[in-house]
Design an enzyme around this catalytic site. Structure first.
Site, short mmCIF file in Angstrom:
data_model
loop_
_atom_site.label_atom_id
_atom_site.label_comp_id
_atom_site.label_asym_id
_atom_site.label_seq_id
_atom_site.Cartn_x
_atom_site.Cartn_y
_atom_site.Cartn_z
N ASP A 128 13.70 -2.44 -30.53
CA ASP A 128 14.20 -1.64 -29.62
C ASP A 128 15.38 -0.62 -29.90
O ASP A 128 16.45 -1.28 -30.18
CB ASP A 128 14.51 -2.39 -28.16
CG ASP A 128 14.69 -1.34 -27.15
OD1 ASP A 128 14.83 -0.25 -27.16
OD2 ASP A 128 15.13 -1.98 -26.02
N TRP B 177 19.30 -6.13 -21.99
CA TRP B 177 18.90 -4.78 -21.20
C TRP B 177 17.93 -5.63 -19.96
O TRP B 177 16.83 -6.19 -20.39
CB TRP B 177 18.34 -3.97 -21.86
CG TRP B 177 17.77 -2.69 -20.95
CD1 TRP B 177 18.79 -1.83 -20.01
CD2 TRP B 177 16.56 -1.87 -20.85
NE1 TRP B 177 17.94 -0.82 -19.42
CE2 TRP B 177 16.65 -0.82 -19.95
CE3 TRP B 177 15.37 -2.03 -21.75
CZ2 TRP B 177 15.73 0.11 -19.89
CZ3 TRP B 177 14.47 -1.22 -21.35
CH2 TRP B 177 14.54 -0.16 -20.54
N LYS C 153 19.46 8.94 -25.26
CA LYS C 153 20.79 9.18 -25.32
C LYS C 153 21.27 9.93 -26.55
O LYS C 153 22.30 10.86 -26.39
CB LYS C 153 21.41 7.75 -25.86
CG LYS C 153 20.75 6.45 -25.08
CD LYS C 153 21.36 6.32 -23.91
CE LYS C 153 20.33 5.33 -23.15
NZ LYS C 153 20.62 4.60 -21.88
N1 PLP Z 1 16.44 -0.23 -24.34
C1 PLP Z 1 17.72 -0.23 -24.12
C2 PLP Z 1 18.61 -1.56 -24.86
C3 PLP Z 1 18.27 0.45 -23.29
O1 PLP Z 1 19.43 0.35 -23.10
C4 PLP Z 1 17.68 1.62 -22.75
C5 PLP Z 1 18.39 2.51 -21.68
O2 PLP Z 1 19.29 2.20 -21.04
C6 PLP Z 1 16.29 1.74 -22.93
C7 PLP Z 1 15.61 0.91 -23.86
C8 PLP Z 1 15.16 2.76 -22.57
O3 PLP Z 1 15.66 3.68 -22.01
P1 PLP Z 1 14.92 5.07 -21.86
O4 PLP Z 1 13.33 4.56 -21.21
O5 PLP Z 1 15.50 5.83 -21.01
O6 PLP Z 1 14.53 5.94 -23.14
#
Ligand code: PLP
Length: 336
Positions: A215, A133, A251
């Site tokens: 994560d 990511w 999500k």
């Molecule tokens: N980590 C990964 C691998 C992700 O794909 C995402 C979102 O797409 C996030 C963290 C963090 O998303 P958010 O800050 O919206 O919870």
């Protein structure tokens, strides 16, 4: 003349730029493969029925005030989040050596965790998968880490996980290097290590004294099963490894814009919990003072009520089943 004349235009954020290109495209049959947000069968955003239901109840509840939350967040939310990740009966919870900090979604959890590891433990090297990511790099650099490194992950030739390259890169990592690991549903490849491969990763983490930073952005969303998607984190804890894990409810609750997240800490002993929490308090205080309440209340209400929890589970099963079906259908069409 303006004092801002020195400011240069920064590059666009790729995923949002792609989304704009999509929005501005007039093609009849356009398909959006950019931002990872769930869409229903009409390609429309979907508010989970359980979320609507709880929000309606909350709207009528005159005991809910808009007072500040504590700096580390709503305890009913953080405790339930730790239990969801580790499993209710995890000994680390019973022994008082696991706790959570409410964060601004998964990104905020990564940021607070990285800032803590850099400022308090003086860790400076971090490893992220190639590819990953795209925000991991930026978050850790902005938190004070100075040495970004990649570990091999995707083998383009065999189109599978390059586990030997992955392990070799970890073996060459310096002590106390922070290893960012996707708890499940690796973004962007979608390939996760098998349980046997996770054991080998944990072996190297222990041998080389590395620090795992999980994560977890997709618990329950990947397989439809909350326990299965948390297996790797739980296994590391069972092996006695100290770790942190950033959890996102973007999500699995569809609460993208409410910024609901939790950062779980698992320590070797409960002795250090109070000082660690006190330092985290100062980090949050200086960054945004305290977190927002709405989304955390929705999640806490659901996670702490068995009937609502079951309803939520059927909502995530529906989403994950549809995602899997869409992938299979896309693959079949591509082959055709
Ligand atoms: N980590 C990964 C691998 C992700 O794909 C995402 C979102 O797409 C996030 C963290 C963090 O998303 P958010 O800050 O919206 O919870």
């Amino acid at each position: 003349m303006s004092r801002y004349d020195v400011v240069e235009q920064g590059p666009p954020i790729e995923v949002f730029q792609m989304n704009n290109l999509f929005l501005n495209d007039s093609h009849q049959n356009k398909v959006n493969l950019t931002i990872g947000a769930y869409r229903d069968e009409n390609a429309k955003p979907w508010v989970l029925p359980i979320v609507r239901k709880v929000e309606k109840q909350m709207a009528e509840d005159s005991t809910l005030l808009h007072e500040y939350l504590p700096v580390l967040g709503l305890e009913a939310f953080t405790n339930a989040s730790v239990a969801m990740l580790l499993g209710q009966d995890n000994p680390a919870i019973a022994e008082g050596r696991a706790f959570g900090v409410q964060t601004l979604s998964g990104t905020g959890g990564l940021r607070i965790g990285a800032e803590f590891l850099n400022k308090q433990l003086h860790y400076t090297t971090f490893y992220y998968s190639n590819p990953t990511w795209e925000n991991h790099h930026l978050i850790f650099m902005n938190s004070g880490f100075t040495t970004p490194r990649q570990y091999r992950y995707w083998d383009a030739k065999s189109r599978s996980l390059d586990i030997e390259g992955f392990l070799e890169d970890l073996r060459n990592a310096p002590e106390n290097a922070v290893i960012i690991l996707h708890a499940c549903a690796h973004n962007p490849t979608g390939i996760d290590p098998t349980r046997e491969q996770w054991e080998r990763i944990a072996d190297v983490v222990q041998e080389r004294k590395l620090f795992p930073f999980f994560d977890s952005a997709y618990q329950g969303f990947a397989s439809g099963d909350l326990d299965r998607d948390a297996w790797a984190v739980r296994r590391f804890v069972e092996r006695g490894i100290e770790l942190v894990c950033a959890q996102s409810y973007a999500k699995n609750f569809g609460l993208y814009n409410e910024r609901v997240g939790n950062l779980t800490f698992v320590l070797a002993s409960s002795k250090q919990v109070a000082p660690v929490k006190s330092q985290l308090t100062w980090i949050v205080r200086g960054m945004y003072s305290n977190p927002p309440a709405h989304g955390a209340r929705v999640v806490a209400t659901v996670l702490n009520n068995p009937a609502l929890f079951d309803e939520w589970r059927s909502n995530i099963q529906m989403m994950s089943t549809r995602v899997i079906q869409m992938r299979e259908a896309l693959r079949a069409e591509l082959i055709k």
